[in-house]
Design a protein around this motif. Structure first.
Motif, mmCIF file in Angstrom:
data_model
loop_
_atom_site.group_PDB
_atom_site.id
_atom_site.type_symbol
_atom_site.label_atom_id
_atom_site.label_comp_id
_atom_site.label_asym_id
_atom_site.label_seq_id
_atom_site.Cartn_x
_atom_site.Cartn_y
_atom_site.Cartn_z
ATOM 1 N N HIS A 1 0.815 -1.213 0.000
ATOM 2 C CA HIS A 1 0.000 0.000 0.000
ATOM 3 C C HIS A 1 0.848 1.263 0.000
ATOM 4 N N VAL A 2 1.959 1.262 0.748
ATOM 5 C CA VAL A 2 2.770 2.472 0.871
ATOM 6 C C VAL A 2 4.242 2.143 0.619
ATOM 7 N N SER A 3 4.572 1.883 -0.617
ATOM 8 C CA SER A 3 5.963 1.616 -0.983
ATOM 9 C C SER A 3 6.400 2.492 -2.151
ATOM 10 N N ASN A 4 5.439 2.997 -2.894
ATOM 11 C CA ASN A 4 5.621 3.630 -4.201
ATOM 12 C C ASN A 4 5.862 2.522 -5.228
ATOM 13 N N PRO A 5 5.773 2.849 -6.508
ATOM 14 C CA PRO A 5 5.911 1.827 -7.546
ATOM 15 C C PRO A 5 7.238 1.073 -7.458
ATOM 16 N N LEU A 6 7.156 -0.239 -7.649
ATOM 17 C CA LEU A 6 8.349 -1.095 -7.699
ATOM 18 C C LEU A 6 8.812 -1.108 -9.156
ATOM 19 N N THR A 7 9.869 -0.363 -9.440
ATOM 20 C CA THR A 7 10.275 -0.133 -10.823
ATOM 21 C C THR A 7 11.623 -0.737 -11.192
ATOM 22 N N GLU A 8 12.316 -1.342 -10.234
ATOM 23 C CA GLU A 8 13.602 -1.987 -10.522
ATOM 24 C C GLU A 8 13.584 -3.411 -9.994
ATOM 25 N N ILE A 9 14.099 -4.328 -10.795
ATOM 26 C CA ILE A 9 14.209 -5.728 -10.382
ATOM 27 C C ILE A 9 15.624 -6.196 -10.674
ATOM 28 N N SER A 10 16.286 -6.733 -9.652
ATOM 29 C CA SER A 10 17.583 -7.387 -9.819
ATOM 30 C C SER A 10 17.389 -8.859 -9.511
ATOM 31 N N LEU A 11 17.846 -9.725 -10.392
ATOM 32 C CA LEU A 11 17.665 -11.161 -10.212
ATOM 33 C C LEU A 11 19.020 -11.843 -10.170
ATOM 34 N N SER A 12 19.223 -12.685 -9.139
ATOM 35 C CA SER A 12 20.421 -13.499 -9.016
ATOM 36 C C SER A 12 19.976 -14.882 -8.580
ATOM 37 N N GLY A 13 20.072 -15.836 -9.473
ATOM 38 C CA GLY A 13 19.562 -17.175 -9.184
ATOM 39 C C GLY A 13 18.071 -17.116 -8.951
ATOM 40 N N SER A 14 17.633 -17.578 -7.787
ATOM 41 C CA SER A 14 16.195 -17.541 -7.475
ATOM 42 C C SER A 14 15.855 -16.402 -6.510
ATOM 43 N N THR A 15 16.775 -15.451 -6.354
ATOM 44 C CA THR A 15 16.533 -14.317 -5.458
ATOM 45 C C THR A 15 16.360 -13.046 -6.273
#
Length: 142
Positions: A104-118
């Motif tokens: 509800h209160v995070s602001n848009p999630l606009t970046e994703i970094s992926l390493s393996g399954s994390t």
């Protein structure tokens, strides 16, 4: 079909801070910058029951960033109808839901970094959550 699958068919999600699985499981989430994952996964709840009490407590979501996965699926990061909303999800190749998190209160999630399954999802306001994309319950369980 689970409640979250019915909502997801129109790219809607329940308004509360929560993790939802396509199989119908739902868990409350609390953002916590002191937690290793940036969040705590708390109590399970019955989404069907919550929606029966307040069927209008839903928000549409829109994705802004996409990361393809080796299985043909994707990770999505985006927002809801208010500037303070953020969401992330894992979807199958046909865009059906695997799991999704609404904040509800995070602001848009606009970046994703992926390493393996994390995956690390970052918002425009600096909120960062770390999610095991294969089992998000391992990410912030208390």
């Amino acid at each position: 079909m689970s409640a979250i699958e019915r909502l997801w068919a129109d790219y809607n999600m329940p308004d509360g801070d929560a993790l939802h699985f396509a199989d119908g499981r739902s868990y409350d989430i609390a953002l916590d910058s002191d937690a290793p994952a940036g969040m705590r996964i708390e109590e399970a709840f019955d989404l069907e029951e919550d929606l029966a009490e307040d069927p209008d407590a839903v928000s549409d979501v829109d994705w802004h960033t996409v990361v393809p996965l080796g299985d043909g699926g994707f990770l999505w990061g985006g927002d809801g109808p208010h500037g303070s909303n953020g969401f992330c999800a894992r979807v199958n190749a046909d865009r059906t839901l695997v799991w999704a998190i609404f904040l509800h209160v995070s602001n848009p999630l606009t970046e994703i970094s992926l390493s393996g399954s994390t995956a690390v999802f970052r918002s425009t306001s600096g909120v960062s959550i770390t999610v095991d994309i294969d089992d998000p319950l391992r990410s912030g369980a208390v």
